[in-house]
Design a protein around this motif. Structure first.
Motif, PDB file in Angstrom:
ATOM      1  N   GLU A   1      40.518 -29.257  -1.675  1.00 45.47           N
ATOM      2  CA  GLU A   1      39.087 -29.037  -1.513  1.00 45.47           C
ATOM      3  C   GLU A   1      38.735 -29.090  -0.026  1.00 45.47           C
ATOM      4  OE1 GLU A   1      36.492 -30.919  -4.773  1.00 45.47           O
ATOM      5  OE2 GLU A   1      38.224 -32.255  -4.681  1.00 45.47           O
ATOM      6  N   SER A   2      37.924 -28.149   0.414  1.00 43.17           N
ATOM      7  CA  SER A   2      37.571 -28.069   1.832  1.00 43.17           C
ATOM      8  C   SER A   2      36.516 -29.111   2.184  1.00 43.17           C
ATOM      9  CB  SER A   2      37.045 -26.677   2.172  1.00 43.17           C
ATOM     10  OG  SER A   2      35.858 -26.394   1.461  1.00 43.17           O
ATOM     11  N   PHE A   3      36.570 -29.611   3.431  1.00 44.58           N
ATOM     12  CA  PHE A   3      35.581 -30.598   3.859  1.00 44.58           C
ATOM     13  C   PHE A   3      35.445 -30.598   5.367  1.00 44.58           C
ATOM     14  CE2 PHE A   3      39.615 -32.781   3.947  1.00 44.58           C
ATOM     15  CZ  PHE A   3      39.555 -33.602   5.057  1.00 44.58           C
ATOM     16  N   ASP A   4      34.314 -31.108   5.829  1.00 45.67           N
ATOM     17  CA  ASP A   4      34.032 -31.286   7.246  1.00 45.67           C
ATOM     18  C   ASP A   4      33.648 -32.737   7.497  1.00 45.67           C
ATOM     19  OD1 ASP A   4      34.314 -29.025   8.956  1.00 45.67           O
ATOM     20  OD2 ASP A   4      32.576 -28.076   8.012  1.00 45.67           O
ATOM     21  N   TRP A   5      33.821 -33.171   8.742  1.00 42.04           N
ATOM     22  CA  TRP A   5      33.267 -34.443   9.191  1.00 42.04           C
ATOM     23  C   TRP A   5      31.932 -34.157   9.860  1.00 42.04           C
ATOM     24  CZ3 TRP A   5      35.917 -38.463   7.457  1.00 42.04           C
ATOM     25  CH2 TRP A   5      37.310 -38.359   7.270  1.00 42.04           C
ATOM     26  N   VAL A   6      30.976 -35.052   9.728  1.00 40.03           N
ATOM     27  CA  VAL A   6      29.723 -34.917  10.452  1.00 40.03           C
ATOM     28  C   VAL A   6      29.396 -36.250  11.107  1.00 40.03           C
ATOM     29  CG1 VAL A   6      28.227 -35.492   8.476  1.00 40.03           C
ATOM     30  CG2 VAL A   6      27.334 -34.106  10.357  1.00 40.03           C
ATOM     31  N   ALA A   7      28.983 -36.195  12.370  1.00 42.36           N
ATOM     32  CA  ALA A   7      28.573 -37.395  13.107  1.00 42.36           C
ATOM     33  C   ALA A   7      27.054 -37.338  13.277  1.00 42.36           C
ATOM     34  CB  ALA A   7      29.296 -37.454  14.447  1.00 42.36           C
ATOM     35  N   GLY A   8      26.582 -36.733  14.390  1.00 41.08           N
ATOM     36  CA  GLY A   8      25.141 -36.570  14.565  1.00 41.08           C
ATOM     37  C   GLY A   8      24.600 -35.341  13.862  1.00 41.08           C
ATOM     38  N   GLY A   9      25.459 -34.339  13.660  1.00 40.14           N
ATOM     39  CA  GLY A   9      25.066 -33.133  12.936  1.00 40.14           C
ATOM     40  C   GLY A   9      24.378 -32.078  13.773  1.00 40.14           C
ATOM     41  N   THR A  10      24.247 -32.297  15.090  1.00 39.68           N
ATOM     42  CA  THR A  10      23.499 -31.337  15.907  1.00 39.68           C
ATOM     43  C   THR A  10      24.271 -30.037  16.153  1.00 39.68           C
ATOM     44  OG1 THR A  10      24.315 -32.405  17.932  1.00 39.68           O
ATOM     45  CG2 THR A  10      22.181 -33.137  17.077  1.00 39.68           C
ATOM     46  N   ASP A  11      25.554 -30.017  15.887  1.00 38.69           N
ATOM     47  CA  ASP A  11      26.346 -28.789  15.983  1.00 38.69           C
ATOM     48  C   ASP A  11      26.679 -28.260  14.588  1.00 38.69           C
ATOM     49  OD1 ASP A  11      27.864 -26.766  17.358  1.00 38.69           O
ATOM     50  OD2 ASP A  11      29.686 -27.830  16.810  1.00 38.69           O
ATOM     51  N   LEU A  12      27.144 -29.134  13.715  1.00 39.02           N
ATOM     52  CA  LEU A  12      27.588 -28.708  12.385  1.00 39.02           C
ATOM     53  C   LEU A  12      26.449 -28.133  11.545  1.00 39.02           C
ATOM     54  CD1 LEU A  12      30.125 -28.869  10.382  1.00 39.02           C
ATOM     55  CD2 LEU A  12      28.905 -30.799   9.398  1.00 39.02           C
ATOM     56  N   LEU A  13      25.324 -28.830  11.480  1.00 35.07           N
ATOM     57  CA  LEU A  13      24.251 -28.406  10.579  1.00 35.07           C
ATOM     58  C   LEU A  13      23.627 -27.064  10.974  1.00 35.07           C
ATOM     59  CD1 LEU A  13      22.560 -31.820   9.692  1.00 35.07           C
ATOM     60  CD2 LEU A  13      24.355 -30.559   8.481  1.00 35.07           C
ATOM     61  N   PRO A  14      23.386 -26.793  12.271  1.00 32.81           N
ATOM     62  CA  PRO A  14      22.933 -25.440  12.608  1.00 32.81           C
ATOM     63  C   PRO A  14      23.941 -24.364  12.210  1.00 32.81           C
ATOM     64  CG  PRO A  14      22.459 -26.941  14.405  1.00 32.81           C
ATOM     65  CD  PRO A  14      23.296 -27.709  13.425  1.00 32.81           C
ATOM     66  N   ASN A  15      25.230 -24.651  12.376  1.00 28.92           N
ATOM     67  CA  ASN A  15      26.241 -23.687  11.938  1.00 28.92           C
ATOM     68  C   ASN A  15      26.179 -23.463  10.432  1.00 28.92           C
ATOM     69  OD1 ASN A  15      27.261 -23.135  14.458  1.00 28.92           O
ATOM     70  ND2 ASN A  15      29.037 -24.476  14.283  1.00 28.92           N
ATOM     71  N   TYR A  16      25.956 -24.528   9.676  1.00 28.12           N
ATOM     72  CA  TYR A  16      25.839 -24.378   8.232  1.00 28.12           C
ATOM     73  C   TYR A  16      24.628 -23.519   7.873  1.00 28.12           C
ATOM     74  CZ  TYR A  16      29.559 -27.395   6.419  1.00 28.12           C
ATOM     75  OH  TYR A  16      30.777 -27.898   6.044  1.00 28.12           O
ATOM     76  N   LYS A  17      23.530 -23.685   8.606  1.00 25.69           N
ATOM     77  CA  LYS A  17      22.345 -22.864   8.328  1.00 25.69           C
ATOM     78  C   LYS A  17      22.610 -21.387   8.597  1.00 25.69           C
ATOM     79  CE  LYS A  17      18.780 -26.388   9.002  1.00 25.69           C
ATOM     80  NZ  LYS A  17      17.581 -26.808   9.770  1.00 25.69           N
ATOM     81  N   TRP A  18      23.504 -21.115   9.545  1.00 23.50           N
ATOM     82  CA  TRP A  18      23.910 -19.733   9.805  1.00 23.50           C
ATOM     83  C   TRP A  18      25.025 -19.288   8.853  1.00 23.50           C
ATOM     84  CZ3 TRP A  18      20.883 -16.814  12.565  1.00 23.50           C
ATOM     85  CH2 TRP A  18      20.155 -17.348  13.628  1.00 23.50           C
ATOM     86  N   HIS A  19      25.423 -20.190   7.941  1.00 22.91           N
ATOM     87  CA  HIS A  19      26.505 -19.917   6.988  1.00 22.91           C
ATOM     88  C   HIS A  19      27.820 -19.635   7.721  1.00 22.91           C
ATOM     89  CE1 HIS A  19      24.117 -19.391   3.071  1.00 22.91           C
ATOM     90  NE2 HIS A  19      23.290 -19.874   3.976  1.00 22.91           N
ATOM     91  N   ILE A  20      28.117 -20.474   8.704  1.00 22.52           N
ATOM     92  CA  ILE A  20      29.349 -20.356   9.471  1.00 22.52           C
ATOM     93  C   ILE A  20      30.310 -21.457   9.026  1.00 22.52           C
ATOM     94  CG2 ILE A  20      30.370 -20.588  11.768  1.00 22.52           C
ATOM     95  CD1 ILE A  20      27.798 -19.426  12.928  1.00 22.52           C
ATOM     96  N   ASN A  21      31.436 -21.060   8.447  1.00 23.57           N
ATOM     97  CA  ASN A  21      32.500 -21.994   8.040  1.00 23.57           C
ATOM     98  C   ASN A  21      31.990 -23.134   7.171  1.00 23.57           C
ATOM     99  OD1 ASN A  21      34.663 -20.663   9.206  1.00 23.57           O
ATOM    100  ND2 ASN A  21      34.485 -21.723  11.154  1.00 23.57           N
ATOM    101  N   VAL A  22      31.221 -22.815   6.167  1.00 21.09           N
ATOM    102  CA  VAL A  22      30.670 -23.834   5.268  1.00 21.09           C
ATOM    103  C   VAL A  22      31.777 -24.391   4.371  1.00 21.09           C
ATOM    104  CG1 VAL A  22      29.012 -24.255   3.417  1.00 21.09           C
ATOM    105  CG2 VAL A  22      28.425 -22.710   5.295  1.00 21.09           C
ATOM    106  N   LYS A  23      31.794 -25.715   4.195  1.00 21.93           N
ATOM    107  CA  LYS A  23      32.803 -26.369   3.364  1.00 21.93           C
ATOM    108  C   LYS A  23      32.153 -26.972   2.120  1.00 21.93           C
ATOM    109  CE  LYS A  23      35.712 -25.427   6.574  1.00 21.93           C
ATOM    110  NZ  LYS A  23      36.025 -26.368   7.623  1.00 21.93           N
ATOM    111  N   THR A  24      32.981 -27.301   1.133  1.00 20.99           N
ATOM    112  CA  THR A  24      32.490 -27.860  -0.125  1.00 20.99           C
ATOM    113  C   THR A  24      31.959 -29.280   0.062  1.00 20.99           C
ATOM    114  OG1 THR A  24      34.125 -26.537  -1.326  1.00 20.99           O
ATOM    115  CG2 THR A  24      33.092 -28.370  -2.522  1.00 20.99           C
ATOM    116  N   HIS A  25      32.637 -30.057   0.881  1.00 23.49           N
ATOM    117  CA  HIS A  25      32.264 -31.455   1.094  1.00 23.49           C
ATOM    118  C   HIS A  25      32.009 -31.716   2.576  1.00 23.49           C
ATOM    119  CE1 HIS A  25      33.538 -32.567  -3.009  1.00 23.49           C
ATOM    120  NE2 HIS A  25      34.577 -31.765  -2.801  1.00 23.49           N
ATOM    121  N   VAL A  26      31.101 -32.643   2.847  1.00 25.62           N
ATOM    122  CA  VAL A  26      30.856 -33.116   4.205  1.00 25.62           C
ATOM    123  C   VAL A  26      30.906 -34.641   4.182  1.00 25.62           C
ATOM    124  CG1 VAL A  26      29.206 -33.285   6.098  1.00 25.62           C
ATOM    125  CG2 VAL A  26      29.461 -31.122   4.872  1.00 25.62           C
TER     126      VAL A  26
END
Length: 326
Positions: free
Chosen positions: A30-55
């Motif tokens: 199962e795919s997953f990402d780590w998130v710390a502050g989210g200021t890079d990951l979450l904008p990428n997710y909103k653009w649907h860039i490399n979205v994973k099943t779990h965070v």
């Protein structure tokens, strides 16, 4: 498309629990990402860039936000670095130049180190990327070519635009990594990998715990100079950090960022100096650093201008640590 896609968010309470979650997802494929502050990951997710099943969020794990002269935790907020009197002045200065105060209050050291590489073709909405076919970094299984360097799909040249990395490098920082297979440490300059997709040496399930610095780091004088379009907001278009222990040319360290897919140490250029480090050799050293980098056309400013500005930034940074006000 700015709607956040669905994913499962996990909040482990300990480092061990985080590693167990990662191990479980890996075992179940199962795919997953780590998130710390989210200021890079979450904008990428909103653009649907490399979205994973779990965070997996690291926010609830105590002890990862340490700030001192010799240790900075991965969850330390950038805003806290700018006001903490225990942190090295170079790191405080570099952190103060990142984004805006609102973003710095959420963004973390680990997140900034692991910042995803950026590119005109990649950092767009899913609809936009689909309309021109995919790029090599986000090819969705199509085998698409790189849009910056046409007719090749073996290397991604998206640019690393993190601010902290070069300062950590010139302070001889050591990155501490942990994952399902245990802990390992390596110098910051060995953490990055020359590929815009993989970006660094983190293996599946690993994340950064902290960055530590050697005894005597407090004796170093440092400077970070940054080129960006808007002074109060933007990612760097080029950045140069330098440090040394005043009077000891053998301790000189220089690193650059936002010019290629990784930040670079410039020890070879330093070693190429024939008459040591002084105000007279700064032009020669700055010229050598400029010639060593190879920016490409995938950020806001053209490569030729960014390359030429490296010489200017290097001169300014080196003059500052030398105490040369001319």
């Amino acid at each position: 498309m700015m709607l956040m896609p669905p994913f499962n968010l996990h909040h482990p309470k300990t480092v061990e629990e985080a590693c167990e979650l990662a191990s479980t997802f890996l075992a179940n494929n199962e795919s997953f990402d780590w998130v710390a502050g989210g200021t890079d990951l979450l904008p990428n997710y909103k653009w649907h860039i490399n979205v994973k099943t779990h965070v997996i969020s690291l926010a609830n794990i105590p002890g990862l936000d340490t700030i001192s002269m010799h240790e900075i935790g991965a969850m330390a907020r950038l805003g806290a670095l700018t006001t903490n009197k225990d942190v090295h002045p170079l790191i405080a200065s570099a952190a103060s130049k990142i984004a805006s105060s609102l973003i710095r209050n959420n963004a973390t050291v680990g997140g900034n180190i692991c910042l995803d590489t950026r590119c005109f073709w990649f950092n767009q909405s899913e609809d936009w990327r689909r309309s021109i076919d995919w790029c090599h970094k986000e090819d969705c299984g199509t085998g698409s070519d790189c849009r910056v360097i046409p007719n090749q799909n073996t290397l991604c040249v998206a640019t690393y635009q993190g601010d902290l990395a070069p300062s950590l490098m010139v302070l001889e920082g050591m990155i501490h990594i942990i994952g399902p297979n245990g802990q390992r440490n390596l110098p910051v300059e060995e953490f990055f990998q020359l590929d815009g997709i993989t970006r660094n040496v983190l293996q599946e399930g690993e994340f950064i715990l902290k960055v530590t610095f050697p005894e005597g780091v407090e004796k170093r004088t440092g400077s970070y100079k940054k080129l960006r379009v808007r002074e109060s907001w933007d990612f760097p278009e080029a950045g140069v950090a330098s440090s040394w222990i005043a009077g000891d040319a053998s301790t000189l360290r220089i690193a650059s960022t936002a010019l290629e897919s990784i930040p670079r140490s410039h020890q070879d250029e330093i070693d190429g100096l024939e008459s040591g480090f002084s105000s007279e050799t700064i032009p020669q050293l700055s010229e050598a650093i400029m010639k060593s980098i190879k920016p490409v056309n995938n950020t806001a400013l053209p490569p030729r201008y960014r390359k030429s500005m490296v010489r200017v930034l290097a001169k300014r940074s080196l003059r500052e640590i030398l105490g040369d006000r001319s």
